[in-house]
Motif scaffolding. Structure first.
Motif, PDB file in Angstrom:
ATOM      1  N   SER A   1       0.812  -1.222   0.000  1.00 28.99           N
ATOM      2  CA  SER A   1       0.000   0.000   0.000  1.00 28.99           C
ATOM      3  C   SER A   1       0.845   1.272   0.000  1.00 28.99           C
ATOM      4  CB  SER A   1      -0.981  -0.005   1.181  1.00 28.99           C
ATOM      5  OG  SER A   1      -0.363  -0.402   2.378  1.00 28.99           O
ATOM      6  N   LYS A   2       2.123   1.169   0.384  1.00 30.50           N
ATOM      7  CA  LYS A   2       2.959   2.391   0.393  1.00 30.50           C
ATOM      8  C   LYS A   2       3.210   2.903  -1.026  1.00 30.50           C
ATOM      9  CE  LYS A   2       7.265   2.324   1.931  1.00 30.50           C
ATOM     10  NZ  LYS A   2       8.144   3.065   1.050  1.00 30.50           N
ATOM     11  N   LYS A   3       3.046   2.022  -2.024  1.00 30.04           N
ATOM     12  CA  LYS A   3       3.219   2.462  -3.419  1.00 30.04           C
ATOM     13  C   LYS A   3       2.182   3.525  -3.787  1.00 30.04           C
ATOM     14  CE  LYS A   3       4.984  -2.031  -4.893  1.00 30.04           C
ATOM     15  NZ  LYS A   3       4.604  -3.291  -5.534  1.00 30.04           N
ATOM     16  N   THR A   4       1.023   3.461  -3.123  1.00 30.64           N
ATOM     17  CA  THR A   4      -0.027   4.459  -3.369  1.00 30.64           C
ATOM     18  C   THR A   4       0.351   5.793  -2.729  1.00 30.64           C
ATOM     19  OG1 THR A   4      -1.659   2.682  -3.305  1.00 30.64           O
ATOM     20  CG2 THR A   4      -2.498   4.912  -3.055  1.00 30.64           C
ATOM     21  N   ILE A   5       1.025   5.752  -1.582  1.00 29.48           N
ATOM     22  CA  ILE A   5       1.327   6.955  -0.791  1.00 29.48           C
ATOM     23  C   ILE A   5       2.622   7.638  -1.241  1.00 29.48           C
ATOM     24  CG2 ILE A   5       1.890   7.761   1.556  1.00 29.48           C
ATOM     25  CD1 ILE A   5      -1.086   7.009   1.081  1.00 29.48           C
ATOM     26  N   ASP A   6       3.629   6.847  -1.602  1.00 29.34           N
ATOM     27  CA  ASP A   6       4.972   7.390  -1.864  1.00 29.34           C
ATOM     28  C   ASP A   6       5.023   8.569  -2.844  1.00 29.34           C
ATOM     29  OD1 ASP A   6       6.119   5.795  -0.025  1.00 29.34           O
ATOM     30  OD2 ASP A   6       7.193   4.470  -1.409  1.00 29.34           O
ATOM     31  N   PRO A   7       4.269   8.538  -3.956  1.00 32.14           N
ATOM     32  CA  PRO A   7       4.378   9.669  -4.896  1.00 32.14           C
ATOM     33  C   PRO A   7       3.974  11.017  -4.294  1.00 32.14           C
ATOM     34  CG  PRO A   7       3.256   7.805  -5.916  1.00 32.14           C
ATOM     35  CD  PRO A   7       3.390   7.475  -4.472  1.00 32.14           C
ATOM     36  N   PHE A   8       3.172  10.997  -3.229  1.00 28.60           N
ATOM     37  CA  PHE A   8       2.690  12.254  -2.639  1.00 28.60           C
ATOM     38  C   PHE A   8       3.418  12.598  -1.338  1.00 28.60           C
ATOM     39  CE2 PHE A   8      -0.925   9.827  -4.450  1.00 28.60           C
ATOM     40  CZ  PHE A   8      -1.121  10.592  -5.589  1.00 28.60           C
ATOM     41  N   TYR A   9       4.442  11.792  -0.993  1.00 28.80           N
ATOM     42  CA  TYR A   9       5.008  11.860   0.357  1.00 28.80           C
ATOM     43  C   TYR A   9       6.357  12.559   0.366  1.00 28.80           C
ATOM     44  CZ  TYR A   9       6.101  10.283   5.081  1.00 28.80           C
ATOM     45  OH  TYR A   9       6.400  10.233   6.424  1.00 28.80           O
ATOM     46  N   GLN A  10       6.507  13.486   1.301  1.00 29.85           N
ATOM     47  CA  GLN A  10       7.771  14.211   1.460  1.00 29.85           C
ATOM     48  C   GLN A  10       8.684  13.427   2.398  1.00 29.85           C
ATOM     49  OE1 GLN A  10       9.018  17.485   0.226  1.00 29.85           O
ATOM     50  NE2 GLN A  10      10.668  16.152   0.872  1.00 29.85           N
ATOM     51  N   PHE A  11       9.709  12.787   1.818  1.00 26.74           N
ATOM     52  CA  PHE A  11      10.663  12.041   2.642  1.00 26.74           C
ATOM     53  C   PHE A  11      11.693  12.999   3.232  1.00 26.74           C
ATOM     54  CE2 PHE A  11       8.894   8.733   0.064  1.00 26.74           C
ATOM     55  CZ  PHE A  11       8.878   7.624   0.911  1.00 26.74           C
ATOM     56  N   TRP A  12      12.272  12.566   4.320  1.00 24.02           N
ATOM     57  CA  TRP A  12      13.356  13.318   4.947  1.00 24.02           C
ATOM     58  C   TRP A  12      14.668  12.695   4.538  1.00 24.02           C
ATOM     59  CZ3 TRP A  12      14.011  17.479   8.209  1.00 24.02           C
ATOM     60  CH2 TRP A  12      15.240  17.579   8.871  1.00 24.02           C
ATOM     61  N   GLU A  13      15.658  13.521   4.242  1.00 21.36           N
ATOM     62  CA  GLU A  13      16.966  12.975   3.902  1.00 21.36           C
ATOM     63  C   GLU A  13      17.937  13.201   5.039  1.00 21.36           C
ATOM     64  OE1 GLU A  13      18.455  13.981   0.129  1.00 21.36           O
ATOM     65  OE2 GLU A  13      16.818  12.972  -0.920  1.00 21.36           O
ATOM     66  N   GLU A  14      18.777  12.209   5.200  1.00 20.36           N
ATOM     67  CA  GLU A  14      19.699  12.216   6.323  1.00 20.36           C
ATOM     68  C   GLU A  14      20.661  13.397   6.259  1.00 20.36           C
ATOM     69  OE1 GLU A  14      22.275   8.796   8.639  1.00 20.36           O
ATOM     70  OE2 GLU A  14      21.321   8.379   6.717  1.00 20.36           O
ATOM     71  N   LEU A  15      20.962  13.926   7.423  1.00 18.31           N
ATOM     72  CA  LEU A  15      21.928  15.031   7.487  1.00 18.31           C
ATOM     73  C   LEU A  15      23.349  14.482   7.346  1.00 18.31           C
ATOM     74  CD1 LEU A  15      20.536  17.100  10.493  1.00 18.31           C
ATOM     75  CD2 LEU A  15      20.361  17.635   8.090  1.00 18.31           C
ATOM     76  N   SER A  16      24.081  15.014   6.387  1.00 17.56           N
ATOM     77  CA  SER A  16      25.482  14.615   6.251  1.00 17.56           C
ATOM     78  C   SER A  16      26.326  15.468   7.197  1.00 17.56           C
ATOM     79  CB  SER A  16      25.944  14.841   4.810  1.00 17.56           C
ATOM     80  OG  SER A  16      25.939  16.237   4.535  1.00 17.56           O
TER      81      SER A  16
END
Length: 612
Positions: free
Chosen positions: A532-547
């Motif tokens: 079901s995450k395939k439905t959500i992922d296109p609209f979802y703002q992911f966080w990227e790790e701090l380098s």
């Protein structure tokens, strides 16, 4: 029609006509009646016999009163679904005649149909022991379900009050959550089909399904899902290395690689999470199908469904603490049109600032606003700014009213909604600050300065002491970089004043209590269910790790006259992390030390010290 009007074929049978048998029974002569029941109960009954009997019963429904409910019960157990088309049509005709003439049998008829909403179970016995009990993988299952829905529509057409009698039956026959995945999947799918032709039941059916999904959701905390996945991955890699070490059979390896791994990669290792994943996929598909006609968004259908889903959200989701996945049905429907997302935010805002609502509901509404603004990629900056203006203005008014009175001190019990709003604003800024400053740094900085964070941070209510440490530390780093407010003096003072609270554990040992005084969570933390995450992922703002470089940049305050290109770049706006490398973002469960539960995509307490 031609078939129904044609006379039935003659078959061998005993006793007189049905009417004669029933009239004799009324007079106390039961021999023929018992013979009739015996013939109808015969497991080897032929199609022609069933048709013959049903034809007679259709003409004699007036005799099938409440006193003959035992006979009706046998008729309702006839194996009509897996028979010829002729039997099915005759049986549907019989059902229509029966419920229209004798509504006393309405409930048993509805129950019989609803029991067919799940696959039959096949039990194989050897020496009085069940050695196999599995779902019947009948290739005609889909066709059988279609027929069941035709039967239900037939009954509803003859008896307009069907919906009110049907709903309790749907509730009581909902399978337990430990039933097979296929059973749950079929039942939920069929419930949602009922809403298409009995729209008056849609709200109640959605409530029923979402209530069951919530039970599954709260039974599977994120940490349990992550642990199960990790254990399964470790087991797979060990198995693979053992196989490769023992023999190298290319064909066998290729077959295993293509078949098992591809199917298992979609499966959740945690059994309840697997059930939840399947059911959430069905719910998302239903929402999409209802809202779209011929591939285009139907505004009227979408608004109607949105109202029903908001009603369910208020009743079930908002009062439930720390559910992980089910609430995403609101996230998904809001992605269809900006107006829906704005309506949802407005709805949450009304919950938050209404003093008549319980404090815990107001706080949860604040968590939803912050998490939604931060994570929903489809919400534009202009809407984020409008929400920040609303929230920050309310916070300043709250400070005006409280900061000099008798309650002007740090207390979650007194000021819970205020702290929840502060955390929502801080969290939104952490995720969206780059977009707020994009295009025109000077204008963006001017907007952020107008929010007057300094007054909020410095007030007597001391929100930095109450909000989750990871949020506070990232907020402090960003606001110092842009010289909006310097939080570190207050953070250090709060840390000096912080005394760990301990209580006695069950064995008499001392246990440190939770250091998340708001008991807050971020409802739209990363979604873990694979299908079901395939439905959500296109609209979802992911966080990227701090380098390390990003952390270093955060320590350097931006100087006046700096070009926009030198803006910090630790929040990547549009890059979903679908490659399995998931970054970390402010976590719902952080403490001042280490999170007892770490969440994928939600980061550790990242303290960025001030450097001269």
């Amino acid at each position: 029609d031609e078939f129904i009007s044609s006379p039935p074929r003659k078959t061998v049978r005993f006793g007189g006509t049905l009417t004669d048998i029933l009239l004799k029974y009324e007079k106390g002569e039961t021999t023929d009646f018992e013979l009739l029941k015996h013939q109808l109960s015969d497991p080897d009954i032929k199609d022609a016999q069933i048709i013959n009997w049903l034809h007679e019963f259709r003409a004699s429904v007036a005799y099938l009163t409440k006193e003959l409910d035992q006979l009706v019960s046998i008729l309702l157990k006839l194996p009509w679904l897996r028979r010829s088309r002729e039997v099915v049509e005759e049986y549907l005709g019989f059902l229509g005649n029966l419920v229209s003439a004798q509504t006393v049998h309405l409930r048993p008829c509805l129950r019989m149909i609803v029991l067919q909403f799940v696959p039959a179970r096949i039990t194989i016995r050897e020496d009085d022991v069940d050695i196999s009990d599995s779902d019947d993988d009948d290739e005609n299952l889909s066709e059988n379900f279609n027929t069941c829905h035709r039967a239900l529509q037939t009954v509803a057409r003859y008896v307009p009050s069907t919906p009110q009698f049907l709903m309790p039956i749907l509730v009581e026959n909902f399978p337990f959550i430990n039933k097979s995945e296929r059973t749950l999947e079929c039942y939920v799918h069929n419930l949602l089909r009922v809403t298409v032709y009995l729209p008056s039941l849609r709200l109640q059916i959605l409530e029923l399904i979402i209530e069951k999904l919530l039970k599954l959701d709260v039974s599977t905390p994120q940490q349990d899902i992550e642990d199960a996945e990790e254990a399964a991955n470790n087991a797979d890699s060990e198995e693979k290395s053992t196989e490769e070490g023992l023999f190298d059979m290319e064909e066998d390896e290729e077959r295993k690689g293509n078949k098992v791994v591809s199917s298992s990669s979609e499966r959740m290792a945690h059994p309840l999470a697997e059930r939840l994943d399947i059911l959430m996929t069905i719910l998302f598909s239903y929402i999409k199908d209802v809202c779209h006609v011929d591939g285009k968004l139907d505004i009227s259908n979408t608004k109607d469904l949105y109202r029903d889903l908001v009603s369910v959200f208020d009743k079930l989701i908002l009062p439930t603490h720390a559910s992980c996945h089910v609430q995403y049905f609101m996230f998904y429907i809001c992605s269809f049109k900006l107006g829906l997302a704005e309506a949802f935010l407005d709805h949450l805002w009304k919950k938050l600032h209404d003093p008549n609502n319980p404090s815990v509901i107001r706080q949860t509404a604040g968590s939803y606003i912050g998490s939604f603004l931060a994570r929903a990629k489809f919400i534009p900056v202009v809407t984020v700014k409008a929400c920040l203006d609303l929230l920050v203005n309310w916070m300043h008014k709250y400070i005006d009213n409280q900061d000099t009175g008798a309650n002007a001190y740090c207390d979650v019990a007194l000021h819970g909604p205020f702290y929840s709003t502060c955390q929502a604003v801080f969290y939104t800024l952490i995720f969206r600050h780059k977009q707020l400053l994009d295009g025109n740094l000077r204008k963006g900085l001017s907007y952020l300065q107008s929010l007057n964070f300094e007054r909020i941070v410095m007030c007597q209510l001391n929100p930095l002491k109450i909000c989750i440490p990871s949020v506070v530390n990232l907020f402090a780093a960003i606001t110092r970089k842009y010289q909006l407010v310097f939080c570190y003096t207050i953070i250090e003072r709060n840390n000096r004043q912080f005394i760990p609270v301990v209580r006695s554990g069950t064995r008499g040992d001392l246990v440190q209590t939770c250091t998340n005084p708001l008991d807050s969570f971020f409802p739209f933390d990363p979604y873990l269910l694979k299908r079901s995450k395939k439905t959500i992922d296109p609209f979802y703002q992911f966080w990227e790790e701090l380098s390390a470089e990003d952390l270093e940049n955060l320590k350097k305050p931006i100087k006046k006259g700096t070009s926009e290109d030198e803006d910090d770049d630790f929040l990547k706006g549009e890059t979903p992390q679908n490659d399995g490398v998931v970054g970390i973002a402010p976590n719902s469960y952080e403490s001042n030390t280490r999170s007892p539960v770490s969440s994928i995509g939600s980061p550790p307490d990242c303290y960025v010290p001030y450097s001269q």
